[in-house]
Every structure is written in C-alpha cells, then in structure tokens.
Write a protein that holds these residues in place. Structure first.
Motif, PDB file in Angstrom:
ATOM      1  N   ASP A  67       1.397  -3.481  -0.468  1.00 50.64           N
ATOM      2  CA  ASP A  67       1.748  -4.900  -0.367  1.00 50.64           C
ATOM      3  C   ASP A  67       2.642  -5.139   0.843  1.00 50.64           C
ATOM      4  OD1 ASP A  67       0.314  -5.364  -2.683  1.00 50.64           O
ATOM      5  OD2 ASP A  67       2.088  -5.533  -3.968  1.00 50.64           O
ATOM      6  N   ALA A  68       3.576  -4.230   1.074  1.00 52.62           N
ATOM      7  CA  ALA A  68       4.502  -4.374   2.201  1.00 52.62           C
ATOM      8  C   ALA A  68       3.736  -4.416   3.523  1.00 52.62           C
ATOM      9  CB  ALA A  68       5.520  -3.234   2.207  1.00 52.62           C
ATOM     10  N   GLU A  69       2.763  -3.537   3.675  1.00 53.63           N
ATOM     11  CA  GLU A  69       1.956  -3.528   4.908  1.00 53.63           C
ATOM     12  C   GLU A  69       1.213  -4.846   5.084  1.00 53.63           C
ATOM     13  OE1 GLU A  69      -0.654  -0.254   5.733  1.00 53.63           O
ATOM     14  OE2 GLU A  69       0.788   1.200   4.949  1.00 53.63           O
ATOM     15  N   ALA A  70       0.585  -5.324   4.013  1.00 54.42           N
ATOM     16  CA  ALA A  70      -0.166  -6.575   4.090  1.00 54.42           C
ATOM     17  C   ALA A  70       0.752  -7.758   4.389  1.00 54.42           C
ATOM     18  CB  ALA A  70      -0.924  -6.809   2.782  1.00 54.42           C
ATOM     19  N   LEU A  71       1.914  -7.788   3.751  1.00 59.27           N
ATOM     20  CA  LEU A  71       2.864  -8.876   3.989  1.00 59.27           C
ATOM     21  C   LEU A  71       3.352  -8.876   5.429  1.00 59.27           C
ATOM     22  CD1 LEU A  71       4.843  -8.575   0.666  1.00 59.27           C
ATOM     23  CD2 LEU A  71       3.624 -10.630   1.424  1.00 59.27           C
ATOM     24  N   GLN A  72       3.644  -7.698   5.961  1.00 61.44           N
ATOM     25  CA  GLN A  72       4.113  -7.601   7.343  1.00 61.44           C
ATOM     26  C   GLN A  72       3.016  -8.001   8.328  1.00 61.44           C
ATOM     27  OE1 GLN A  72       6.426  -3.906   8.070  1.00 61.44           O
ATOM     28  NE2 GLN A  72       6.499  -3.784   5.831  1.00 61.44           N
ATOM     29  N   ALA A  73       1.777  -7.674   8.006  1.00 64.58           N
ATOM     30  CA  ALA A  73       0.658  -8.044   8.876  1.00 64.58           C
ATOM     31  C   ALA A  73       0.405  -9.555   8.843  1.00 64.58           C
ATOM     32  CB  ALA A  73      -0.602  -7.299   8.458  1.00 64.58           C
ATOM     33  N   GLY A  74       0.663 -10.177   7.697  1.00 66.62           N
ATOM     34  CA  GLY A  74       0.368 -11.591   7.539  1.00 66.62           C
ATOM     35  C   GLY A  74       1.501 -12.552   7.843  1.00 66.62           C
ATOM     36  N   HIS A  75       2.718 -12.036   7.967  1.00 66.00           N
ATOM     37  CA  HIS A  75       3.889 -12.906   8.186  1.00 66.00           C
ATOM     38  C   HIS A  75       4.805 -12.274   9.224  1.00 66.00           C
ATOM     39  CE1 HIS A  75       3.047 -15.374   4.611  1.00 66.00           C
ATOM     40  NE2 HIS A  75       2.667 -14.243   4.054  1.00 66.00           N
ATOM     41  N   GLU A  76       4.999 -12.963  10.330  1.00 68.66           N
ATOM     42  CA  GLU A  76       5.871 -12.404  11.362  1.00 68.66           C
ATOM     43  C   GLU A  76       7.330 -12.333  10.928  1.00 68.66           C
ATOM     44  OE1 GLU A  76       6.973 -16.128  14.241  1.00 68.66           O
ATOM     45  OE2 GLU A  76       4.991 -15.239  14.501  1.00 68.66           O
ATOM     46  N   ASP A  77       7.677 -13.068   9.876  1.00 67.86           N
ATOM     47  CA  ASP A  77       9.060 -13.081   9.399  1.00 67.86           C
ATOM     48  C   ASP A  77       9.304 -12.121   8.244  1.00 67.86           C
ATOM     49  OD1 ASP A  77      10.098 -15.029  11.249  1.00 67.86           O
ATOM     50  OD2 ASP A  77       8.781 -16.439  10.222  1.00 67.86           O
ATOM     51  N   ILE A  78       8.361 -11.212   8.006  1.00 68.74           N
ATOM     52  CA  ILE A  78       8.551 -10.126   7.050  1.00 68.74           C
ATOM     53  C   ILE A  78       8.427  -8.824   7.819  1.00 68.74           C
ATOM     54  CG2 ILE A  78       7.718  -8.985   4.968  1.00 68.74           C
ATOM     55  CD1 ILE A  78       6.691 -11.676   3.978  1.00 68.74           C
ATOM     56  N   THR A  79       9.498  -8.048   7.806  1.00 70.01           N
ATOM     57  CA  THR A  79       9.557  -6.797   8.555  1.00 70.01           C
ATOM     58  C   THR A  79       9.963  -5.659   7.615  1.00 70.01           C
ATOM     59  OG1 THR A  79      11.883  -7.177   9.152  1.00 70.01           O
ATOM     60  CG2 THR A  79      10.206  -8.021  10.687  1.00 70.01           C
ATOM     61  N   PRO A  80       9.897  -4.407   8.099  1.00 66.84           N
ATOM     62  CA  PRO A  80      10.356  -3.298   7.252  1.00 66.84           C
ATOM     63  C   PRO A  80      11.810  -3.488   6.829  1.00 66.84           C
ATOM     64  CG  PRO A  80       9.123  -2.456   9.124  1.00 66.84           C
ATOM     65  CD  PRO A  80       9.342  -3.935   9.362  1.00 66.84           C
ATOM     66  N   GLY A  81      12.167  -2.920   5.694  1.00 63.50           N
ATOM     67  CA  GLY A  81      13.496  -3.093   5.118  1.00 63.50           C
ATOM     68  C   GLY A  81      14.626  -2.654   6.036  1.00 63.50           C
ATOM     69  N   TYR A  82      15.567  -3.558   6.268  1.00 65.27           N
ATOM     70  CA  TYR A  82      16.740  -3.270   7.092  1.00 65.27           C
ATOM     71  C   TYR A  82      17.615  -2.236   6.397  1.00 65.27           C
ATOM     72  CZ  TYR A  82      21.149  -4.033   9.553  1.00 65.27           C
ATOM     73  OH  TYR A  82      22.309  -3.856  10.260  1.00 65.27           O
ATOM     74  N   HIS A  83      17.856  -1.113   7.065  1.00 61.94           N
ATOM     75  CA  HIS A  83      18.687  -0.011   6.547  1.00 61.94           C
ATOM     76  C   HIS A  83      18.192   0.543   5.214  1.00 61.94           C
ATOM     77  CE1 HIS A  83      21.843   0.893   9.325  1.00 61.94           C
ATOM     78  NE2 HIS A  83      22.141  -0.383   9.484  1.00 61.94           N
ATOM     79  N   MET A  84      16.881   0.436   4.961  1.00 58.44           N
ATOM     80  CA  MET A  84      16.292   0.935   3.720  1.00 58.44           C
ATOM     81  C   MET A  84      15.052   1.735   4.076  1.00 58.44           C
ATOM     82  SD  MET A  84      18.398  -0.370   1.540  1.00 58.44           S
ATOM     83  CE  MET A  84      17.760  -0.422  -0.119  1.00 58.44           C
ATOM     84  N   ASN A  85      14.440   2.380   3.076  1.00 59.49           N
ATOM     85  CA  ASN A  85      13.196   3.098   3.281  1.00 59.49           C
ATOM     86  C   ASN A  85      12.139   2.094   3.746  1.00 59.49           C
ATOM     87  OD1 ASN A  85      10.493   4.056   2.639  1.00 59.49           O
ATOM     88  ND2 ASN A  85      11.481   5.740   1.548  1.00 59.49           N
ATOM     89  N   LYS A  86      11.628   2.274   4.950  1.00 54.66           N
ATOM     90  CA  LYS A  86      10.716   1.297   5.568  1.00 54.66           C
ATOM     91  C   LYS A  86       9.382   1.185   4.840  1.00 54.66           C
ATOM     92  CE  LYS A  86      13.711   0.785   8.878  1.00 54.66           C
ATOM     93  NZ  LYS A  86      14.897   0.096   8.509  1.00 54.66           N
ATOM     94  N   LYS A  87       9.050   2.181   4.027  1.00 51.61           N
ATOM     95  CA  LYS A  87       7.788   2.162   3.293  1.00 51.61           C
ATOM     96  C   LYS A  87       7.900   1.352   2.005  1.00 51.61           C
ATOM     97  CE  LYS A  87       4.338   5.355   1.463  1.00 51.61           C
ATOM     98  NZ  LYS A  87       3.967   6.753   1.281  1.00 51.61           N
ATOM     99  N   HIS A  88       9.080   1.343   1.390  1.00 51.41           N
ATOM    100  CA  HIS A  88       9.254   0.743   0.066  1.00 51.41           C
ATOM    101  C   HIS A  88      10.102  -0.531   0.045  1.00 51.41           C
ATOM    102  CE1 HIS A  88       7.333   4.082  -2.048  1.00 51.41           C
ATOM    103  NE2 HIS A  88       7.908   4.851  -1.148  1.00 51.41           N
ATOM    104  N   TRP A  89      10.586  -0.963   1.194  1.00 52.23           N
ATOM    105  CA  TRP A  89      11.437  -2.149   1.252  1.00 52.23           C
ATOM    106  C   TRP A  89      10.989  -3.050   2.400  1.00 52.23           C
ATOM    107  CZ3 TRP A  89      15.487  -3.205  -2.121  1.00 52.23           C
ATOM    108  CH2 TRP A  89      15.813  -2.180  -3.007  1.00 52.23           C
ATOM    109  N   ILE A  90      11.156  -4.369   2.213  1.00 50.84           N
ATOM    110  CA  ILE A  90      10.848  -5.344   3.250  1.00 50.84           C
ATOM    111  C   ILE A  90      12.060  -6.250   3.475  1.00 50.84           C
ATOM    112  CG2 ILE A  90       8.353  -5.375   2.908  1.00 50.84           C
ATOM    113  CD1 ILE A  90       8.738  -7.917   1.166  1.00 50.84           C
ATOM    114  N   THR A  91      12.111  -6.856   4.650  1.00 48.92           N
ATOM    115  CA  THR A  91      13.153  -7.821   4.989  1.00 48.92           C
ATOM    116  C   THR A  91      12.497  -9.161   5.263  1.00 48.92           C
ATOM    117  OG1 THR A  91      14.576  -6.126   5.957  1.00 48.92           O
ATOM    118  CG2 THR A  91      14.992  -8.398   6.633  1.00 48.92           C
TER     119      THR A  91
END
Length: 127
Positions: A60-84
């Motif tokens: 879901d995180a990958e799809a959300l990041q691909a579909g929304h420029e304002d959703i990025t990998p989690g700040y200071h968190m595991n980039k695979k399991h968290w979003i910002t």
C-alpha cells in the motif's frame, strides 16, 4: 490543505479510535500516538512543515507514494513500513482519515487478542 489542517484531521480521527493515547516521549516537538504502548502515528513540524507519519502495509505504501506526490517514505522510520503525509491540496480528509485508521489497525492486529481494543477484521464495518 495546509499543515495545521492535515494534523487536525489526523488528530480528529484518532479521537474516534478506542484505546488510542497521546504521549510526548521525544519532547514537545513530537506528538506520538499509541495503542496499547505501540506507536501507530507521529505528528511533528521538525522538518519545517507540519507532517503526519503513519504505519502502512509495504505494498500500500508503494502505491500511495506512486499516486500522491505528498506521500513519501516515513520520516526517521522504516521506509518500507511507514509513510509521511505532507500538507497540500492533494490529500482529502477522507484519505487522511482512512490512512490513520489503517495505521491503527495494522498495529492492533499484531497485538495479543486479549489486548486488542477492537477486532481489526470487523472494526468500522458497521458505520
């Protein structure tokens, strides 16, 4: 949506989630939301803008990041399991609410059954 509205929408949804609690373990610049001592959401503006950090299923995180420029990998968190979530006009109130709920349920489903404040498989289905 500006940063204050983004964080206000996330806070509003948390108020509806059973067992969710606010803590400040990292100081006044961070709001940490937990369910049964497990983090599911963080709010901060230490990056220079108000952001919301949420747990997310990796696919879901990958799809959300691909579909929304304002959703990025989690700040200071595991980039695979968290979003910002970053403030902009792109993220709807419903999407923010849904993402907060999903983050909460991802944490709840990994709790022992006796500690779960809700059943993650049925929570919200009667709305």
């Amino acid at each position: 949506m500006d940063g204050d509205e983004l964080q206000a929408q996330a806070r509003a949804r948390v108020q509806e989630l059973p067992g969710a609690q606010l803590e400040h373990p990292f100081g006044p610049g961070w709001e940490v939301y937990k369910v049964r001592d497990k983090v599911f959401m963080l709010l901060t503006d230490v990056t220079g803008e108000p952001i919301v950090i949420l747990k997310s299923d990796p696919e879901d995180a990958e799809a959300l990041q691909a579909g929304h420029e304002d959703i990025t990998p989690g700040y200071h968190m595991n980039k695979k399991h968290w979003i910002t979530l970053h403030p902009s006009g792109d993220l709807s109130e419903q999407l923010i609410s849904d993402l907060v709920t999903e983050s909460y349920l991802l944490v709840v489903e990994h709790l022992p059954h006796a500690r779960r404040p809700v059943d993650p498989t049925t929570f919200g289905q009667d709305l």
